[in-house]
Design a protein around this motif. Structure first.
Motif, PDB file in Angstrom:
ATOM      1  N   GLN A  47       0.821  -1.303   0.253  1.00 27.92           N
ATOM      2  CA  GLN A  47       0.215  -0.041   0.098  1.00 27.92           C
ATOM      3  C   GLN A  47       0.954   1.236  -0.117  1.00 27.92           C
ATOM      4  O   GLN A  47       0.661   2.195  -0.739  1.00 27.92           O
ATOM      5  CB  GLN A  47      -0.896  -0.024   1.230  1.00 27.92           C
ATOM      6  N   SER A  50       2.299   1.654  -3.484  1.00 30.96           N
ATOM      7  CA  SER A  50       1.245   1.999  -4.334  1.00 30.96           C
ATOM      8  C   SER A  50       0.700   3.673  -4.273  1.00 30.96           C
ATOM      9  O   SER A  50       0.835   4.185  -5.194  1.00 30.96           O
ATOM     10  CB  SER A  50      -0.086   1.236  -4.071  1.00 30.96           C
ATOM     11  N   ASP A  51       0.691   4.154  -2.937  1.00 31.95           N
ATOM     12  CA  ASP A  51       0.373   5.539  -2.807  1.00 31.95           C
ATOM     13  C   ASP A  51       1.338   6.538  -3.270  1.00 31.95           C
ATOM     14  O   ASP A  51       1.181   7.182  -3.683  1.00 31.95           O
ATOM     15  CB  ASP A  51       0.213   5.743  -1.325  1.00 31.95           C
ATOM     16  N   THR A  54       1.166   6.572  -7.204  1.00 33.00           N
ATOM     17  CA  THR A  54       0.216   7.185  -7.475  1.00 33.00           C
ATOM     18  C   THR A  54       0.184   8.741  -7.697  1.00 33.00           C
ATOM     19  O   THR A  54      -0.074   9.202  -8.871  1.00 33.00           O
ATOM     20  CB  THR A  54      -1.015   6.970  -6.575  1.00 33.00           C
ATOM     21  N   GLY A  55       0.840   9.478  -7.186  1.00 31.09           N
ATOM     22  CA  GLY A  55       1.329  10.640  -7.117  1.00 31.09           C
ATOM     23  C   GLY A  55       2.238  11.115  -7.943  1.00 31.09           C
ATOM     24  O   GLY A  55       2.672  12.425  -8.329  1.00 31.09           O
TER      25      GLY A  55
END
Length: 59
Positions: A47, A50-51, A54-55
């Motif tokens: 997680q 992935s976070d 994403t940005g």
């Protein structure tokens, strides 16, 4: 500083019986676990990665 949220909770029939013996006072802190679905074990360490990805490509 702690993050606080207000929530209304409705117990199901089984939980109502278990909670009947509890004495709760206004303002008393409580923990609530909300089941939002099942996740694979690999999802927990993945997680943060992935976070961050994403940005990365947003401009």
């Amino acid at each position: 500083m702690r993050d606080l949220s207000k929530a209304r909770v409705k117990l199901n029939d089984q939980q109502s019986g278990e909670a009947a013996d509890l004495k709760l006072d206004p303002g008393q802190p409580a923990d609530l676990f909300v089941n939002t679905g099942e996740r694979a074990v690999i999802a927990y360490p993945a997680q943060p990665v992935s976070d961050s990805l994403t940005g990365t490509f947003i401009e």
